[in-house]
Design an enzyme around this catalytic site. Structure first.
Site, PDB file in Angstrom:
ATOM      1  CG  HIS A 172      58.520  49.351 -46.069  1.00 56.25           C
ATOM      2  ND1 HIS A 172      57.504  49.144 -46.956  1.00 56.25           N
ATOM      3  CD2 HIS A 172      58.434  50.671 -45.713  1.00 56.25           C
ATOM      4  CE1 HIS A 172      56.823  50.262 -47.115  1.00 56.25           C
ATOM      5  NE2 HIS A 172      57.366  51.211 -46.389  1.00 56.25           N
ATOM      6  CB  SER A 220      63.857  59.158 -43.128  1.00 60.74           C
ATOM      7  OG  SER A 220      64.749  59.317 -44.222  1.00 60.74           O
TER       8      SER A 220
END
Length: 724
Positions: A137, A297
């Site tokens: 990703h 995050s």
């Protein structure tokens, strides 16, 4: 006479009894030996590891991840790799493959092409049920490798160079692993990674039931699961680590292709184990794979208004001045490069600790279960009286808002549960109005794009999706086709584990491998869906998407636990579109040079002397790097070389896969371009004489209008690195 006969018979019986006892004892010992040997068989496997380049074009190609059409590749920070791991029974009756590739996500097109190539090489050995393809990703890899229309928009269509590099890299990494199979053992370990992640949608997470949240100490999964591979002599082969964090330490202003924080962790581990080798070389392979990272995050300083510095940690992620486009999260470093290094090093250090201490051996048989499912039409039994259904794909308004890791445009905001008449009218005129059925199915999501009802020039989103579980003894790997949020992942793992337990397969270690096989955006919980932040607005199959996946993966777990995998319905096969080379990327033209210059000439020289931690920089007359990608499958754009006086030769100490080098390409007018190479001289660099070299290819137009591609190179002046 009779007494003699009786004595003789007794003697015969005694002898027979003695012989039978000896024979029985030998048989027993042989059986025991076989049992012991058999148990040894279950304690080791045939193992293979492989790594191959899958970087693709590093210039003029939109980067995949932030959906920002202005974020176009302009050079290279670190190469991208596919890392493959094969585990087989010692009798080679069954095998499974796990691949972690440094790409944004695995597209359905990539998977279908990889499986097609594997079948042509290996027949039925590697199939859709026993091959998992997972993307790390990274948001800094080339795009353009999808067959669904939505992903063409920000990727400028289908880009064959990108698609071929990824497909060929994955297949090559599997080939290498296949060719290097050896007997070995697996060990599993787990531990907590600190100071490396935050939940970027904490207000969505709080929608989950308090009783459920109380069971966990954090609103993110901090646990890393690590699988260690060694041969029968204890020599290191490789590792797979699963940890939930977005590789978005490099933000959406970045133009250099790279593998972000997870790739940097791989780089550090492989450099440590492959002593004396350049990056990308050596037999040890370390994959840092994605997990349920949907709302996680690495930008640990949290969201701040970039114009005022105040916090924008609110349900809509907006700033008083400038709105949502000003709300951005920051990493722990001084800049995005520093943040990538810090987060990657944290992850690497924990993996190293877990690797060294791993003692729990993975044993048992191999199995795999796979189905294709029409996710637009799954009936889900919530309980004995309530059945619901999934929806045709659609994206909500908050999808356009982006996240605090990469904001959207036009000041769309997260948490939108109402549409906007202005944007609704534009959508209806350009793309068509969503049907009442789709609107009702997705409530409370206000639909921005009804992608499941859009089919020109091709369908915009997939309907047919892979669900897959691979079991390696006591380890179950759930291959999920998207980004599960923290709580979604916890519910899925728990449900699969309970399913194994209920059928007598207890103490299974269950991990989620993210972004596998086909990309379907996000999977939020039903409760998070109600808040309609970015992750929920991007849950494309509606509010019951997670429940549908849990039901499907429980079915796969049951089939494995009860040894009934063969009874699973295969499901509807996904389409394979003939999409040609539809792209908006400019065609490659002839490269040109300034007057009195040639390719590889130095335009700006290095200094004569540098110290550690300074930056050696040189600029060359360059050519479009896409020409190199087109003609060479694996190509180094640069080397840093040190002169060895004793042997009177130049030795390569860094290449373009090194963290400390940066390759910048700048496009000029009329086919001209420059290349600037930086070497950020790291601590520990030996004093001595060095040079930087540049390798490229240029296109030349001949008199008959044919275009040929020719190699060239350039070399800086020598420079000295001195002791502080």
């Amino acid at each position: 006479m009779s007494s003699r006969i009786q004595a003789c018979n007794l003697f015969k019986k005694a002898v027979l009894h003695l012989l039978s006892s000896i024979l029985l004892s030998r048989v027993s010992s042989n059986l025991l030996f076989l049992l012991i040997d058999s148990s040894k068989e279950t304690e080791n496997y045939l193992l293979g590891v492989g790594r191959a380049d899958c970087t693709g074009p590093v210039a003029e190609i939109p980067l995949m991840g932030y959906a920002n059409p202005d974020q176009v590749g302009g050079g290279l920070l670190m190469r991208l790799y596919s890392r493959a791991f094969i585990v087989a029974d010692v009798d080679d009756s069954r095998r499974v493959v796990f691949v972690s590739a440094d790409i944004g996500m695995v597209s359905q097109r990539v998977r279908l092409e990889v499986l097609k190539k594997l079948k042509s090489k290996y027949g039925e050995m590697y199939r859709q049920d026993n091959v998992i393809l997972s993307g790390t990703h990274t948001h800094s890899g080339p795009g353009g490798y999808f067959q669904y229309t939505l992903f063409w928009i920000t990727s400028k269509g289908l880009i064959r160079q990108s698609l071929n590099a990824i497909v060929n890299g994955i297949v090559k990494s599997i080939d290498i692993a296949h060719q290097n199979m050896k007997r070995g053992r697996l060990f599993i370990n787990r531990g907590t990674v600190e100071n490396s992640q935050i939940n970027r949608s904490p207000f969505s997470y709080l929608e989950n039931p308090p009783s459920e949240r109380k069971r966990y100490s954090s609103n993110t999964d901090k646990e890393m699961v690590m699988l260690k591979m060694v041969d029968m002599n204890g020599e290191d082969l490789g590792l797979i680590s699963w940890f939930a964090v977005h590789p978005v330490s490099m933000n959406n202003t970045n133009r250099l292709v790279n593998s972000d924080n997870m790739g940097y962790a791989s780089y550090l581990f492989e450099q440590e184990k492959n002593k004396g080798m350049l990056p990308g070389e050596g037999s040890f392979v370390a994959a840092f794979a994605s997990s349920n990272l949907g709302d996680v995050s690495p930008n640990t300083k949290g969201p701040f208004c970039v114009n005022t510095g105040e916090s924008c940690n609110n349900p809509q992620s907006t700033c008083p001045v400038g709105g949502a486009t000003m709300c951005m999260a920051m990493g722990p470093g001084n800049d995005m490069f520093d943040s990538t290094r810090i987060i990657g090093q944290n992850i690497y250090m924990k993996a190293r600790e877990l690797y060294e201490k791993a003692s729990q051996q993975v044993t048992g048989p191999l199995s795999s279960a796979h189905q294709w499912v029409n996710m637009s039409d799954v009936s889900v039994e919530l309980n004995a009286t309530h059945t619901v259904k999934t929806c045709k794909p659609a994206l909500g308004y908050s999808f356009a808002a982006g996240t605090i890791d990469g904001v959207g445009a036009f000041n769309f905001t997260q948490g939108s549960v109402d549409g906007d008449p202005f944007w609704d009218e534009i959508r209806d005129q350009l793309l068509g109005e969503p049907s009442n059925e789709t609107k009702a199915c997705h409530k409370p999501k206000p639909i921005l794009f009804s992608t499941g009802e859009m089919s020109r020039p091709r369908p915009w989103h997939p309907d047919i999706v892979d669900v897959q579980i691979v079991a390696i003894g006591s380890l179950a790997i759930i291959a999920v086709p998207g980004e599960f949020t923290t709580m979604s992942g916890r519910r899925l793992r728990e449900a699969v584990k309970k399913e194994f337990d209920s059928h007598g397969t207890r103490r299974m270690d269950v991990v989620i491998a993210g972004l596998c096989n086909v990309y379907t955006h996000y999977i939020a919980t039903y409760e998070e869906y109600q808040a309609q932040r970015y992750e929920a607005a991007s849950t494309i199959y509606g509010p019951h998407t997670l429940s549908a996946y849990i039901q499907l993966y429980r079915g796969l777990a049951k089939a494995i636990a009860t040894n009934r995998v063969q009874d699973l319905p295969r499901g509807p096969e996904p389409p394979f579109f003939n999409i040609g080379n539809l792209t908006l990327v400019p065609a490659l033209t002839a490269d040109r040079v300034p007057t009195n210059k040639t390719f590889g000439d130095v335009l700006k020289e290095v200094r004569k002397q540098y110290r550690v931690r300074e930056v050696a920089e040189v600029t060359f007359v360059g050519a479009n790097p896409r020409s190199s990608t087109e003609n060479v499958t694996e190509h180094n754009f640069l080397t840093v070389e040190r002169y060895t006086r004793t042997s009177e030769r130049w030795d390569v100490v860094e290449n373009d896969a090194s963290w400390d080098t940066r390759f910048y390409w700048t496009k000029g007018l009329f086919g001209r371009s420059n290349v600037t190479i930086e070497w950020h001289i790291p601590p520990g660099t030996e004093p001595g004489v060095y040079r930087i070299r540049y390798f490229g290819h240029y296109k030349k137009k001949l008199v008959n209008n044919h275009v040929i591609t020719l190699p060239f190179e350039g070399t800086s002046s020598v420079f000295e690195i001195t002791v502080l």
